[in-house]
Design an enzyme around this catalytic site. Structure first.
Site, PDB file in Angstrom:
ATOM      1  N   ASP A  13      13.093  -3.166  -2.732  1.00  0.00           N
ATOM      2  CA  ASP A  13      13.400  -1.745  -2.923  1.00  0.00           C
ATOM      3  C   ASP A  13      14.696  -1.523  -3.699  1.00  0.00           C
ATOM      4  O   ASP A  13      15.422  -0.562  -3.440  1.00  0.00           O
ATOM      5  CB  ASP A  13      13.471  -1.007  -1.573  1.00  0.00           C
ATOM      6  CG  ASP A  13      12.168  -1.109  -0.816  1.00  0.00           C
ATOM      7  OD1 ASP A  13      11.110  -1.159  -1.463  1.00  0.00           O
ATOM      8  OD2 ASP A  13      12.209  -1.151   0.428  1.00  0.00           O
ATOM      9  N   HIS A  41       6.768   0.980  -5.464  1.00  0.00           N
ATOM     10  CA  HIS A  41       7.659   1.100  -6.612  1.00  0.00           C
ATOM     11  C   HIS A  41       7.681   2.555  -7.049  1.00  0.00           C
ATOM     12  O   HIS A  41       6.663   3.084  -7.515  1.00  0.00           O
ATOM     13  CB  HIS A  41       7.189   0.185  -7.756  1.00  0.00           C
ATOM     14  CG  HIS A  41       7.317  -1.283  -7.441  1.00  0.00           C
ATOM     15  ND1 HIS A  41       6.955  -2.272  -8.321  1.00  0.00           N
ATOM     16  CD2 HIS A  41       7.786  -1.913  -6.342  1.00  0.00           C
ATOM     17  CE1 HIS A  41       7.200  -3.452  -7.768  1.00  0.00           C
ATOM     18  NE2 HIS A  41       7.691  -3.262  -6.566  1.00  0.00           N
TER      19      HIS A  41
HETATM   20  P1  GDP Z   1      11.381  -0.781  -5.879  1.00  0.00           P
HETATM   21  O1  GDP Z   1      10.409  -1.143  -4.801  1.00  0.00           O
HETATM   22  O2  GDP Z   1      12.317  -1.895  -6.181  1.00  0.00           O
HETATM   23  O3  GDP Z   1      10.714  -0.257  -7.115  1.00  0.00           O
HETATM   24  O4  GDP Z   1      12.278   0.401  -5.282  1.00  0.00           O
HETATM   25  P2  GDP Z   1      11.747   1.658  -4.401  1.00  0.00           P
HETATM   26  O5  GDP Z   1      11.043   2.602  -5.273  1.00  0.00           O
HETATM   27  O6  GDP Z   1      11.051   1.176  -3.171  1.00  0.00           O
HETATM   28  O7  GDP Z   1      13.116   2.213  -3.864  1.00  0.00           O
HETATM   29  C1  GDP Z   1      14.061   2.770  -4.723  1.00  0.00           C
HETATM   30  C2  GDP Z   1      14.280   4.240  -4.327  1.00  0.00           C
HETATM   31  O8  GDP Z   1      15.472   4.707  -4.899  1.00  0.00           O
HETATM   32  C3  GDP Z   1      13.202   5.169  -4.845  1.00  0.00           C
HETATM   33  O9  GDP Z   1      13.084   6.255  -3.971  1.00  0.00           O
HETATM   34  C4  GDP Z   1      13.765   5.623  -6.195  1.00  0.00           C
HETATM   35  O10 GDP Z   1      13.276   6.890  -6.625  1.00  0.00           O
HETATM   36  C5  GDP Z   1      15.210   5.721  -5.863  1.00  0.00           C
HETATM   37  N1  GDP Z   1      16.110   5.427  -6.966  1.00  0.00           N
HETATM   38  C6  GDP Z   1      15.991   4.486  -7.947  1.00  0.00           C
HETATM   39  N2  GDP Z   1      17.096   4.455  -8.711  1.00  0.00           N
HETATM   40  C7  GDP Z   1      17.934   5.395  -8.196  1.00  0.00           C
HETATM   41  C8  GDP Z   1      19.251   5.821  -8.518  1.00  0.00           C
HETATM   42  O11 GDP Z   1      19.894   5.304  -9.435  1.00  0.00           O
HETATM   43  N3  GDP Z   1      19.806   6.797  -7.736  1.00  0.00           N
HETATM   44  C9  GDP Z   1      19.134   7.363  -6.700  1.00  0.00           C
HETATM   45  N4  GDP Z   1      19.754   8.309  -6.004  1.00  0.00           N
HETATM   46  N5  GDP Z   1      17.881   6.986  -6.376  1.00  0.00           N
HETATM   47  C10 GDP Z   1      17.314   6.011  -7.098  1.00  0.00           C
HETATM   48  P1  IMO Z   2       8.909  -3.654  -2.983  1.00  0.00           P
HETATM   49  O1  IMO Z   2       8.128  -4.350  -4.078  1.00  0.00           O
HETATM   50  C1  IMO Z   2      10.689  -3.891   0.956  1.00  0.00           C
HETATM   51  C2  IMO Z   2       8.885  -6.781   3.710  1.00  0.00           C
HETATM   52  C3  IMO Z   2       8.206  -6.309   4.983  1.00  0.00           C
HETATM   53  C4  IMO Z   2       8.344  -7.547   5.860  1.00  0.00           C
HETATM   54  C5  IMO Z   2       8.215  -8.704   4.873  1.00  0.00           C
HETATM   55  C6  IMO Z   2       6.809  -9.297   4.775  1.00  0.00           C
HETATM   56  O2  IMO Z   2       8.694  -2.191  -2.934  1.00  0.00           O
HETATM   57  O3  IMO Z   2      10.354  -4.061  -3.052  1.00  0.00           O
HETATM   58  P2  IMO Z   2       4.461  -8.461   3.879  1.00  0.00           P
HETATM   59  O4  IMO Z   2       3.716  -7.170   4.086  1.00  0.00           O
HETATM   60  O5  IMO Z   2       4.797  -8.764   2.461  1.00  0.00           O
HETATM   61  O6  IMO Z   2       3.803  -9.629   4.562  1.00  0.00           O
HETATM   62  O7  IMO Z   2       5.845  -8.249   4.651  1.00  0.00           O
HETATM   63  O8  IMO Z   2       8.599  -8.178   3.602  1.00  0.00           O
HETATM   64  N1  IMO Z   2       8.347  -6.140   2.482  1.00  0.00           N
HETATM   65  C7  IMO Z   2       9.038  -5.269   1.737  1.00  0.00           C
HETATM   66  N2  IMO Z   2      10.262  -4.712   1.939  1.00  0.00           N
HETATM   67  N3  IMO Z   2      10.004  -3.630  -0.171  1.00  0.00           N
HETATM   68  C8  IMO Z   2       8.816  -4.218  -0.415  1.00  0.00           C
HETATM   69  O9  IMO Z   2       8.226  -4.184  -1.624  1.00  0.00           O
HETATM   70  C9  IMO Z   2       8.244  -5.035   0.597  1.00  0.00           C
HETATM   71  N4  IMO Z   2       7.093  -5.766   0.704  1.00  0.00           N
HETATM   72  C10 IMO Z   2       7.180  -6.429   1.863  1.00  0.00           C
HETATM   73  O10 IMO Z   2       8.881  -5.191   5.532  1.00  0.00           O
HETATM   74  O11 IMO Z   2       9.630  -7.624   6.422  1.00  0.00           O
HETATM   75 MG    MG Z   3       9.856  -0.522  -2.915  1.00  0.00          MG
END
Ligand code: GDP
Ligand code: IMO
Ligand code: MG
Length: 427
Positions: A13, A41
């Site tokens: 994340d 994502h």
């Molecule tokens: P990913 O799984 O690595 O793609 O990340 P996620 O989407 O799960 O989590 C990132 C969160 O932060 C999302 O809600 C994005 O919209 C938000 N986000 C990403 N970049 C920024 C930023 O620079 N500032 C803020 N405030 N939010 C961001």
């Molecule tokens: P993105 O791509 C954050 C965590 C789960 C759990 C461990 C294993 O959005 O960064 P799984 O379902 O893969 O067997 O779970 O990994 N986990 C994540 N945490 N972001 C994710 O994906 C995750 N995908 C799995 O919470 O601890």
């Molecule tokens: Mg994510």
């Protein structure tokens, strides 16, 4: 040739989707190389707000070919819903392709994921996303998996699924779960094939021709280094390898083709699920980070565990991935903190250690803290390095120093345009 791997440098994340969406504006090809719909994502751009699970985050540029690579796993039913959802929001999905070698997440994998997680005692829970990820990769390694290409070969599929199901039903029986029926699954598979068949291809000729032709390629990772199957905090990991070393294998190109590895780094730390988190703040600072950063899981809605930036974990990530640059995200979340802490190393039994130890010791380390002054103003309008307040520049420079890699992007908001581009060159 420009092949850029975009890798999560922490616990997941970090904002990978947001960075890939930006890069995809100029990319010829985006390939998701591992993981499945356990990913969430988030992409916020002119078209809308999206939480992508298995679709590559390059889908918003209709000219970019998007591939789900052989290293990823696909839940066809979930994928069909996701395709329909993005199409309803006006996204052209004609350029989305699936490797015939992707393993299929079957309904029995999802059932087993839930049952196995329930059976773990509280402290041993991984906190999986219950998307069947562990069981599908288990079957892949056990050589009993079903792949997307199998959907178009009814006789072969019946034989393979019969074998796989025998084993899955034996396991499910241990948990008292009713068996899955072969005929019912074959009917489901037929339905998946009807919809998805035109997208299921041998992706290698496409990937080869783009790479050989000198095109721009982005390899999109899922999760982050600390949950890598080999180098993360086993067993609190996912069942694939988010690290850049796997990007080539999962996408189907030679390791030597990768020209850049961008580590996506949140300006602080979050984690969803079990396992150690040395810089976690179970206090008002953690709550503030969670609220300011809206740290709730994109896939499961769970509150994310929050803490300060972990420089030891970043050093580990840089070594394993060979980051050529960093994309630091969510800097704006720190805008209102008068002081910002960051961990610059670990003590184990009072002694400074080099790097990140294995899980039982990682759960016992004490962070060595440094405190830096905050900047107490908004960074959200910054687009150039010189727009950033000096205290923010110092903080970012310290992150780069701890990581041992230069900063290429600084994200100051979730929207596509809220990005400071320090280095925009692909070569
Ligand atoms: P990913 O799984 O690595 O793609 O990340 P996620 O989407 O799960 O989590 C990132 C969160 O932060 C999302 O809600 C994005 O919209 C938000 N986000 C990403 N970049 C920024 C930023 O620079 N500032 C803020 N405030 N939010 C961001
Ligand atoms: P993105 O791509 C954050 C965590 C789960 C759990 C461990 C294993 O959005 O960064 P799984 O379902 O893969 O067997 O779970 O990994 N986990 C994540 N945490 N972001 C994710 O994906 C995750 N995908 C799995 O919470 O601890
Ligand atoms: Mg994510």
């Amino acid at each position: 040739m420009a092949v850029m791997a975009v890798v999560g440098a922490q616990w997941g994340d970090e904002g990978k989707g947001r960075i890939v969406d930006w890069l995809a504006q100029d990319a010829d090809l985006v390939i998701r190389y591992q993981g499945g719909d356990n990913a969430g994502h988030t992409v916020v751009n002119d078209i809308g707000t999206f939480k992508l699970h298995i679709l590559p985050s390059g889908i918003f540029n209709p000219a970019t070919r998007c591939v789900v690579g052989a290293g990823a796993v696909v839940n066809p039913a979930g994928l069909m819903v996701e395709l329909a959802e993005v199409e309803a929001q006006g996204v052209d999905t004609a350029n989305i392709w699936l490797s015939e070698r992707c393993h299929i997440v079957m309904p029995y994998h999802i059932a087993l994921d839930g049952l196995e997680e329930e059976a773990r005692t509280t402290g041993a829970r991984i906190g999986t996303t219950k998307r069947g990820i562990g069981p599908v990769y288990t079957d892949k390694a056990a050589r009993i998996g079903i792949r997307l290409g199998d959907l178009g070969r009814p006789k072969w599929l019946r034989e393979r699924l019969g074998l796989a199901l025998e084993r899955a039903n034996r396991l499910l029986g241990l948990f008292g779960h009713a068996p899955f029926e072969l005929e019912a699954l074959l009917t489901l598979a037929e339905g998946w094939h009807e919809v998805l068949a035109p997208r299921i291809i041998d992706t290698l000729p496409m990937v080869r021709s783009v790479v050989r032709g000198g095109g721009r390629v982005v390899l999109e990772g899922q999760l982050g280094v600390m949950r890598d199957l080999d180098w993360g905090m086993y067993p609190y990991v996912t069942s694939s390898n988010p690290t850049a070393a796997y990007a080539a294998a999962g996408a189907g190109l030679p390791a030597t083709a990768i020209t850049q590895v961008v580590g996506v780094v949140k300006a602080y730390t979050t984690s969803v699920g079990g396992g150690p988190l040395p810089t976690e703040q179970l206090n008002a600072d953690g709550d503030r980070l969670r609220e300011a950063g809206r740290e709730y899981g994109a896939t499961t809605g769970r509150p994310r565990r929050c803490g300060w930036f972990d420089g030891a974990a970043i050093g580990h990530a840089t070594w394993l991935n060979g980051f050529t640059s960093l994309a630091v995200t969510k800097l704006d979340v720190l805008d209102e903190f008068a002081e910002i802490r960051l961990c610059v190393g670990y003590l184990l039994d009072g002694v400074a250690i080099d790097g990140v130890p294995d899980t039982p010791d990682l759960g016992r380390v004490q962070p060595v803290w440094e405190t830096m002054p905050g900047w107490l103003c908004s960074t959200r309008e910054a687009r150039l390095w010189s727009d950033l307040p000096p205290a923010a520049q110092r903080y970012l420079e310290r992150i780069a120093e701890l990581a041992g890699a230069p900063i290429r992007f600084v994200s100051v908001g979730p929207e596509r345009e809220r990005l400071v581009v320090v280095e925009g060159d692909w070569s």
